[in-house]
Design a protein around this motif. Structure first.
Motif, PDB file in Angstrom:
ATOM      1  N   LYS A 255       0.820  -1.212   0.000  1.00  0.00           N
ATOM      2  CA  LYS A 255       0.000   0.000   0.000  1.00  0.00           C
ATOM      3  C   LYS A 255       0.854   1.263   0.000  1.00  0.00           C
ATOM      4  O   LYS A 255       0.367   2.342  -0.352  1.00  0.00           O
ATOM      5  N   LEU A 259       1.238   2.589  -5.579  1.00  0.00           N
ATOM      6  CA  LEU A 259       0.341   1.954  -6.539  1.00  0.00           C
ATOM      7  C   LEU A 259      -1.075   2.513  -6.392  1.00  0.00           C
ATOM      8  O   LEU A 259      -1.472   2.939  -5.303  1.00  0.00           O
ATOM      9  N   ILE A 261      -4.597   2.016  -5.618  1.00  0.00           N
ATOM     10  CA  ILE A 261      -5.324   0.985  -4.874  1.00  0.00           C
ATOM     11  C   ILE A 261      -6.817   1.275  -4.929  1.00  0.00           C
ATOM     12  O   ILE A 261      -7.255   2.420  -4.767  1.00  0.00           O
ATOM     13  N   GLN A 265      -7.405  -3.705  -3.753  1.00  0.00           N
ATOM     14  CA  GLN A 265      -6.869  -4.315  -4.956  1.00  0.00           C
ATOM     15  C   GLN A 265      -6.079  -3.269  -5.738  1.00  0.00           C
ATOM     16  O   GLN A 265      -6.322  -2.072  -5.616  1.00  0.00           O
ATOM     17  N   ILE A 266      -5.155  -3.745  -6.550  1.00  0.00           N
ATOM     18  CA  ILE A 266      -4.313  -2.864  -7.349  1.00  0.00           C
ATOM     19  C   ILE A 266      -4.952  -2.667  -8.719  1.00  0.00           C
ATOM     20  O   ILE A 266      -5.224  -3.638  -9.434  1.00  0.00           O
ATOM     21  N   THR A 274       0.317  -1.604 -13.907  1.00  0.00           N
ATOM     22  CA  THR A 274      -0.102  -0.701 -12.843  1.00  0.00           C
ATOM     23  C   THR A 274       0.239   0.725 -13.259  1.00  0.00           C
ATOM     24  O   THR A 274       0.730   0.964 -14.369  1.00  0.00           O
ATOM     25  N   ALA A 281       0.327  -6.333 -12.152  1.00  0.00           N
ATOM     26  CA  ALA A 281      -0.401  -7.040 -11.100  1.00  0.00           C
ATOM     27  C   ALA A 281      -1.403  -7.990 -11.743  1.00  0.00           C
ATOM     28  O   ALA A 281      -2.078  -7.632 -12.717  1.00  0.00           O
ATOM     29  N   CYS A 286      -5.397  -7.881  -8.369  1.00  0.00           N
ATOM     30  CA  CYS A 286      -5.589  -6.779  -9.312  1.00  0.00           C
ATOM     31  C   CYS A 286      -7.067  -6.516  -9.560  1.00  0.00           C
ATOM     32  O   CYS A 286      -7.932  -7.366  -9.331  1.00  0.00           O
TER      33      CYS A 286
END
Length: 333
Positions: A255, A259, A261, A265-266, A274, A281, A286
């Protein structure tokens, strides 16, 4: 001497991460797999090794632990570097490559990263009543099933109404002395076919009920349940409790990597990229429009991400390398 950056580091040693490692090896890339657990296989080995998986292509049904073993064997053909019991904590952008620093301070330089961390680190949701931890430590209360034989001849209460609860009820009904399925509603999150199969067994359903008390000295001997509609209580003879009311998951240090988020989830694009360059991911970790959380879809995502990473490292490479039947795999030992 500083370690040279590896082509791709896969974060997560579950089924999707293992397939990513295999496919990267197939494409001639040097590979590293990092996982916080003590063994590869992810939830297949850590949570439900004796549970059948029914929706994996090519297998009418397969035990989770056997599927994990096959995936591990497949990935190991290309001799990836395996880093277990290490948490990928800090991401350092070194210009032409990344340096992943683990919680113990280990440096893992890498050109590209594929995050296949599933739901991240996970811990079981507990009932939240007195003596729960006591009976868990005694081996009377469980948050998953590793060995079916543990419950042979025992009076078992399964708490929950999802796939895991019904799968264990179905798997144990010929092994346990009796099974009580306790659920707080009269609707279930399990597959309809599994629900009907369990209903056809001797499993006793206790709906609109919750466990209020665990009793026994020193071992568990009964549980007290309460019906939320009638407020009536009942005692059930019980030697073992299996709690299947979900898991709390967290992306942990990921986190803090910068990224994008979205609901733990990414977020990725249609090529599983990403918002950070050279980081992808795949799998349950993802998020994208139309996302379906299955191993079968996750391995397809892994193959695409690997091909994208390959082109990042070698712009002259083809996105699609051809069918594996036309490739030469390592000779079997």
């Amino acid at each position: 001497m500083p370690q040279s950056p590896i082509d791709v580091t896969v974060i997560g040693g579950g089924p999707v991460g293992l397939f990513a490692a295999f496919y990267a090896g197939l494409r001639g890339m040097s590979v590293r797999v990092v996982d916080s657990l003590s063994e590869l296989g992810g939830q297949l080995t850590a949570l439900y090794p004796e549970k059948y998986v029914y929706d994996m292509p090519g297998f009418p049904k397969v035990l989770a632990k056997e599927l994990a073993q096959n995936l591990i064997h497949q990935a190991m053909q290309f001799e990836p570097e395996i880093v277990l019991e290490e948490v990928a904590e800090t991401l350092l952008d070194q210009g032409g490559y990344y340096d992943i620093v683990t919680a113990t301070g280990k440096s893992l330089p890498t050109q590209t990263i594929i995050i296949a961390a599933g739901n991240g680190s996970f811990s079981p949701t507990k009932i939240g009543i007195d003596r729960e931890e006591e009976f868990h430590l005694r081996g009377d209360l469980f948050y998953g099933v590793k060995h079916l034989e543990t419950f042979r001849g025992r009076n078992v209460a399964i708490i929950g109404g999802g796939d895991s609860a019904f799968d264990w009820a179905l798997a144990l009904h010929d092994i346990a002395k009796s099974i009580h399925l306790v659920h707080r509603r009269d609707q279930f999150r399990a597959h309809e076919d599994t629900v009907e199969k369990v209903r056809a067994t001797t499993v006793q359903f206790h709906l609109w009920c919750a466990v209020k008390e665990l009793k026994g000295d020193p071992g568990l001997s009964e549980i007290i349940i309460e019906n939320s509609q009638t407020k009536e209580s009942a005692a059930l003879e019980c030697d073992s409790v299996i709690v299947n009311i979900g898991y709390k998951s967290s992306l942990g240090p990921l986190k803090d990597w910068g990224l994008e988020i979205e609901k733990n989830q990414i977020r990725v694009d249609h090529q599983f990229r990403t918002n950070l360059p050279r980081i992808y991911a795949v799998g349950d970790v993802c998020s994208f429009d139309g996302k379906i959380k299955l191993i079968a879809t996750g391995v397809g995502e892994a193959a695409t991400a690997v091909c994208m990473a390959k082109m990042e490292l070698d712009p002259s490479a083809k996105l699609f390398p051809g069918h594996s039947s036309d490739m030469e795999l390592p000779a079997k030992n």
